[in-house]
Design an enzyme around this catalytic site. Sequence first.
Site: not given
Ligand code: IPE
Ligand code: IPE
Ligand code: MG
Length: 250
Positions: A21, A69
């Site tokens: 993340d 997502n």
């Molecule tokens: C969790 O990350 C899913 C992945 C890393 C693929 P998100 O960024 O989607 O999680 P939330 O929504 O902040 O909990």
């Molecule tokens: C994790 O990074 C990747 C996926 C969930 C696909 P994020 O895209 O969630 O990054 P933040 O949480 O917005 O910084």
């Molecule tokens: Mg995230």
Amino acid sequence: MSLKNKITSDRLPKHVAIIMDGNGRWAVQRGEDRIYGHKKGVDSVREIIEAAAELKIEYMTLYAFSTENWNRPWEEVEALMELMVNSLNNETKKLVDNNITLKVIGDIDRLSDNVRRSLDDTLEKTGKCTGMTLVVALSYSSRWEMIKAVRDISYKIKEGKIDPANIDDKIFENFLTTKGIPDPELLIRTSGEVRISNFLLWQIAYCELYFTETLWPDFGKEELYKALVEYQKRERRFGKTSEQVHENEN
Ligand code: IPE
Ligand code: IPE
Ligand code: MG
């Protein structure tokens, strides 16, 4: 000095799972768009797979894209899928050379044909590898997985193939997408968020959880070693007392 020297090789977790993340925030902090962060995140994926394979960790699961997502802006979803296809196409040979098998968990029916084609190709090419198993959670969520398991078990009951009285942990696990994969012993989440976000809820019942502020594009080998060193300091009691755990060691 590298923290690698502090890791005891005979007490490594068999299975490490990672919620990768923080790509978006990493990019925004640099005045770039979120997609740039996802691209940088791929470099971390490469580095962490290499580090885990070097350490001879048997299973590693990476949360790449959750069911939730799918609700992101479509440009971002498209970019993530394109990155997935490119990574699969570019890295398959390296996986085979390093004897790494790919497995995918998740609702792959929701993926486009071209993502599925690339996945199938990598799954086939890495199918005979005997080293580390790399599990990619793609279009995955734990509730989706568990509901699917309940549905599939119900069909078997209806066909008279399962007696409800016999359903136990083992039978239930056979209907999860992680069938045959040992439960993770260490779960890492980057970016400072302290939540599970619908990931492997059944499988992490007794997992050690490790949270770090580091954003995923900044997560490198030393960060993985740090998590493993921390893991090895923990006492895993599984409901027993500390004394019982030590008795078992002797
Ligand atoms: C969790 O990350 C899913 C992945 C890393 C693929 P998100 O960024 O989607 O999680 P939330 O929504 O902040 O909990
Ligand atoms: C994790 O990074 C990747 C996926 C969930 C696909 P994020 O895209 O969630 O990054 P933040 O949480 O917005 O910084
Ligand atoms: Mg995230």
